[in-house]
Motif scaffolding. Sequence first.
Motif, PDB file in Angstrom:
ATOM      1  N   ASP A 189       0.852  -1.190   0.000  1.00 29.74           N
ATOM      2  CA  ASP A 189       0.000   0.000   0.000  1.00 29.74           C
ATOM      3  C   ASP A 189       0.885   1.236   0.000  1.00 29.74           C
ATOM      4  O   ASP A 189       2.044   1.184   0.435  1.00 29.74           O
ATOM      5  N   HIS A 190       0.321   2.347  -0.481  1.00 30.09           N
ATOM      6  CA  HIS A 190       1.050   3.605  -0.526  1.00 30.09           C
ATOM      7  C   HIS A 190       0.922   4.387   0.779  1.00 30.09           C
ATOM      8  O   HIS A 190       1.488   5.483   0.903  1.00 30.09           O
ATOM      9  N   ARG A 191       0.205   3.832   1.725  1.00 28.08           N
ATOM     10  CA  ARG A 191       0.039   4.485   3.027  1.00 28.08           C
ATOM     11  C   ARG A 191       0.315   3.471   4.136  1.00 28.08           C
ATOM     12  O   ARG A 191       0.118   2.265   3.945  1.00 28.08           O
ATOM     13  N   PRO A 192       0.753   3.918   5.310  1.00 29.64           N
ATOM     14  CA  PRO A 192       0.983   3.003   6.428  1.00 29.64           C
ATOM     15  C   PRO A 192      -0.325   2.352   6.882  1.00 29.64           C
ATOM     16  O   PRO A 192      -1.398   2.962   6.810  1.00 29.64           O
ATOM     17  N   ARG A 193      -0.220   1.128   7.335  1.00 32.21           N
ATOM     18  CA  ARG A 193      -1.395   0.440   7.874  1.00 32.21           C
ATOM     19  C   ARG A 193      -0.938  -0.782   8.670  1.00 32.21           C
ATOM     20  O   ARG A 193       0.243  -1.120   8.689  1.00 32.21           O
ATOM     21  N   GLU A 194      -1.875  -1.453   9.305  1.00 35.48           N
ATOM     22  CA  GLU A 194      -1.597  -2.639  10.110  1.00 35.48           C
ATOM     23  C   GLU A 194      -2.484  -3.780   9.644  1.00 35.48           C
ATOM     24  O   GLU A 194      -3.473  -3.562   8.929  1.00 35.48           O
ATOM     25  N   LEU A 195      -2.153  -4.980  10.066  1.00 39.96           N
ATOM     26  CA  LEU A 195      -3.008  -6.143   9.875  1.00 39.96           C
ATOM     27  C   LEU A 195      -3.347  -6.727  11.231  1.00 39.96           C
ATOM     28  O   LEU A 195      -2.469  -6.866  12.089  1.00 39.96           O
ATOM     29  N   ASP A 196      -4.627  -7.061  11.445  1.00 39.95           N
ATOM     30  CA  ASP A 196      -4.994  -7.710  12.701  1.00 39.95           C
ATOM     31  C   ASP A 196      -4.904  -9.224  12.542  1.00 39.95           C
ATOM     32  O   ASP A 196      -4.546  -9.744  11.473  1.00 39.95           O
ATOM     33  N   ALA A 197      -5.222  -9.946  13.596  1.00 38.72           N
ATOM     34  CA  ALA A 197      -5.075 -11.405  13.596  1.00 38.72           C
ATOM     35  C   ALA A 197      -5.944 -12.059  12.523  1.00 38.72           C
ATOM     36  O   ALA A 197      -5.523 -13.022  11.861  1.00 38.72           O
ATOM     37  N   GLU A 198      -7.148 -11.540  12.320  1.00 40.31           N
ATOM     38  CA  GLU A 198      -8.035 -12.098  11.302  1.00 40.31           C
ATOM     39  C   GLU A 198      -7.455 -11.870   9.897  1.00 40.31           C
ATOM     40  O   GLU A 198      -7.526 -12.760   9.039  1.00 40.31           O
ATOM     41  N   ASP A 199      -6.874 -10.681   9.680  1.00 40.65           N
ATOM     42  CA  ASP A 199      -6.241 -10.389   8.392  1.00 40.65           C
ATOM     43  C   ASP A 199      -5.095 -11.365   8.121  1.00 40.65           C
ATOM     44  O   ASP A 199      -4.939 -11.874   7.009  1.00 40.65           O
ATOM     45  N   LEU A 200      -4.267 -11.591   9.128  1.00 41.04           N
ATOM     46  CA  LEU A 200      -3.131 -12.493   8.966  1.00 41.04           C
ATOM     47  C   LEU A 200      -3.590 -13.910   8.659  1.00 41.04           C
ATOM     48  O   LEU A 200      -2.970 -14.610   7.834  1.00 41.04           O
ATOM     49  N   HIS A 201      -4.673 -14.326   9.299  1.00 40.79           N
ATOM     50  CA  HIS A 201      -5.214 -15.668   9.040  1.00 40.79           C
ATOM     51  C   HIS A 201      -5.704 -15.771   7.598  1.00 40.79           C
ATOM     52  O   HIS A 201      -5.456 -16.773   6.914  1.00 40.79           O
ATOM     53  N   LEU A 202      -6.377 -14.725   7.116  1.00 37.25           N
ATOM     54  CA  LEU A 202      -6.881 -14.716   5.751  1.00 37.25           C
ATOM     55  C   LEU A 202      -5.727 -14.737   4.742  1.00 37.25           C
ATOM     56  O   LEU A 202      -5.763 -15.487   3.749  1.00 37.25           O
ATOM     57  N   LEU A 203      -4.693 -13.930   4.986  1.00 42.07           N
ATOM     58  CA  LEU A 203      -3.538 -13.916   4.083  1.00 42.07           C
ATOM     59  C   LEU A 203      -2.845 -15.279   4.069  1.00 42.07           C
ATOM     60  O   LEU A 203      -2.384 -15.741   3.015  1.00 42.07           O
ATOM     61  N   ASN A 204      -2.792 -15.920   5.222  1.00 43.21           N
ATOM     62  CA  ASN A 204      -2.197 -17.254   5.298  1.00 43.21           C
ATOM     63  C   ASN A 204      -2.985 -18.251   4.454  1.00 43.21           C
ATOM     64  O   ASN A 204      -2.401 -19.093   3.746  1.00 43.21           O
ATOM     65  N   ASP A 205      -4.322 -18.165   4.508  1.00 41.36           N
ATOM     66  CA  ASP A 205      -5.163 -19.059   3.712  1.00 41.36           C
ATOM     67  C   ASP A 205      -4.944 -18.834   2.214  1.00 41.36           C
ATOM     68  O   ASP A 205      -4.887 -19.792   1.430  1.00 41.36           O
ATOM     69  N   LEU A 206      -4.808 -17.587   1.807  1.00 44.07           N
ATOM     70  CA  LEU A 206      -4.582 -17.290   0.398  1.00 44.07           C
ATOM     71  C   LEU A 206      -3.195 -17.778  -0.054  1.00 44.07           C
ATOM     72  O   LEU A 206      -3.028 -18.270  -1.167  1.00 44.07           O
ATOM     73  N   GLY A 207      -2.223 -17.649   0.845  1.00 47.02           N
ATOM     74  CA  GLY A 207      -0.892 -18.181   0.542  1.00 47.02           C
ATOM     75  C   GLY A 207      -0.925 -19.688   0.350  1.00 47.02           C
ATOM     76  O   GLY A 207      -0.216 -20.231  -0.508  1.00 47.02           O
ATOM     77  N   ALA A 208      -1.756 -20.368   1.134  1.00 44.65           N
ATOM     78  CA  ALA A 208      -1.895 -21.821   0.988  1.00 44.65           C
ATOM     79  C   ALA A 208      -2.485 -22.176  -0.375  1.00 44.65           C
ATOM     80  O   ALA A 208      -2.143 -23.212  -0.955  1.00 44.65           O
ATOM     81  N   LEU A 209      -3.355 -21.310  -0.906  1.00 46.63           N
ATOM     82  CA  LEU A 209      -3.898 -21.536  -2.246  1.00 46.63           C
ATOM     83  C   LEU A 209      -2.805 -21.442  -3.310  1.00 46.63           C
ATOM     84  O   LEU A 209      -2.788 -22.211  -4.275  1.00 46.63           O
ATOM     85  N   VAL A 210      -1.895 -20.479  -3.145  1.00 48.14           N
ATOM     86  CA  VAL A 210      -0.760 -20.365  -4.072  1.00 48.14           C
ATOM     87  C   VAL A 210       0.071 -21.646  -4.035  1.00 48.14           C
ATOM     88  O   VAL A 210       0.469 -22.185  -5.075  1.00 48.14           O
ATOM     89  N   GLU A 211       0.342 -22.143  -2.832  1.00 49.48           N
ATOM     90  CA  GLU A 211       1.122 -23.382  -2.699  1.00 49.48           C
ATOM     91  C   GLU A 211       0.410 -24.567  -3.331  1.00 49.48           C
ATOM     92  O   GLU A 211       1.054 -25.449  -3.919  1.00 49.48           O
ATOM     93  N   GLU A 212      -0.903 -24.590  -3.237  1.00 50.24           N
ATOM     94  CA  GLU A 212      -1.669 -25.663  -3.876  1.00 50.24           C
ATOM     95  C   GLU A 212      -1.517 -25.601  -5.390  1.00 50.24           C
ATOM     96  O   GLU A 212      -1.391 -26.643  -6.056  1.00 50.24           O
ATOM     97  N   GLU A 213      -1.496 -24.391  -5.937  1.00 53.05           N
ATOM     98  CA  GLU A 213      -1.291 -24.259  -7.386  1.00 53.05           C
ATOM     99  C   GLU A 213       0.117 -24.684  -7.788  1.00 53.05           C
ATOM    100  O   GLU A 213       0.310 -25.244  -8.872  1.00 53.05           O
ATOM    101  N   PHE A 214       1.100 -24.436  -6.939  1.00 48.68           N
ATOM    102  CA  PHE A 214       2.451 -24.943  -7.220  1.00 48.68           C
ATOM    103  C   PHE A 214       2.432 -26.471  -7.313  1.00 48.68           C
ATOM    104  O   PHE A 214       3.086 -27.063  -8.180  1.00 48.68           O
TER     105      PHE A 214
END
Length: 282
Positions: free
Chosen positions: A133-158
């Motif tokens: 992002d072009h501005r500062p921001r944070e991620l909460d625990a739910e955001d991190l969990h969601l990003l982790n799930d999406l990363g797992a989808l990338v690994e599945e495609e690998f």
Amino acid sequence: MLNPPISSDEADRLRSLYNLRVLDTPPEERFDRITRLAKRLFEVPIVLVSLVDENRQWFKSRQGLDMSESPREISFCAHAILEEGTLVVPNAPEDERFTGSPLVTAHPNIRFYAGRPVKAPDGARVGTLCLMDHRPRELDAEDLHLLNDLGALVEEEFRNVELITTDELTGITNRRGFLSIAGHTLALCRRVGRPATLVMLDLDRFKEINDTLGHAAGDKLLRDFSRHLLEAFRDSDVVARMGGDEFCVLLSETDEDDAARRFADADHRMYEMKRSRSAARL
């Protein structure tokens, strides 16, 4: 700005990356679907599937960014692959690793970064699914969990890529995988002015083995021959089964004379390996 350190297992990590057969391939909907989803869910302008090569980071999928790669030494993702979990940088100019980076002081003017390491099927961290992002921001625990799930989808495609480019019987590259890798290897050789040699092989009288000893014996022969080829040639050589008893080896940075010497050496090593295994059985 701090250059990202190189891990002690870098050679193995790069081998895993190259074995994915994804670097420098065209965009694919399977990966673009994930980055589009992440862009919408996190409401960020930039999302990437980034692969960290030896001297660069290359983007298999990109949303909101017009460049296809950048130097590894200024890469956020090269730092992220050293982490077990997601690397979150709330405000890049305040982080000593990225202060003064051209990615921060100029286009694309990164402030916030979150990179979830993505792994090859063998577990090596080869890149990231990252948000910017072009501005500062944070991620909460739910955001991190969601990003982790999406990363797992990338690994599945690998894993899916590996399945469709690997010969099921022998475990080496199949025709589809070879055509993809060979195209990129030859393009690279042309770009840097280096030779390459393609050698085709087949097993003499293979049909007789299937007819007299059965297909199980024929399958074992194909597996053994494939293993011998992998053991005899360099990791950088592309060894593939094209179908039936037909194999090929693409030797990069190798001219015809060098290829003849290499094959003579490989033939000798294969003979020695066979003799040592026979002696061990005795």
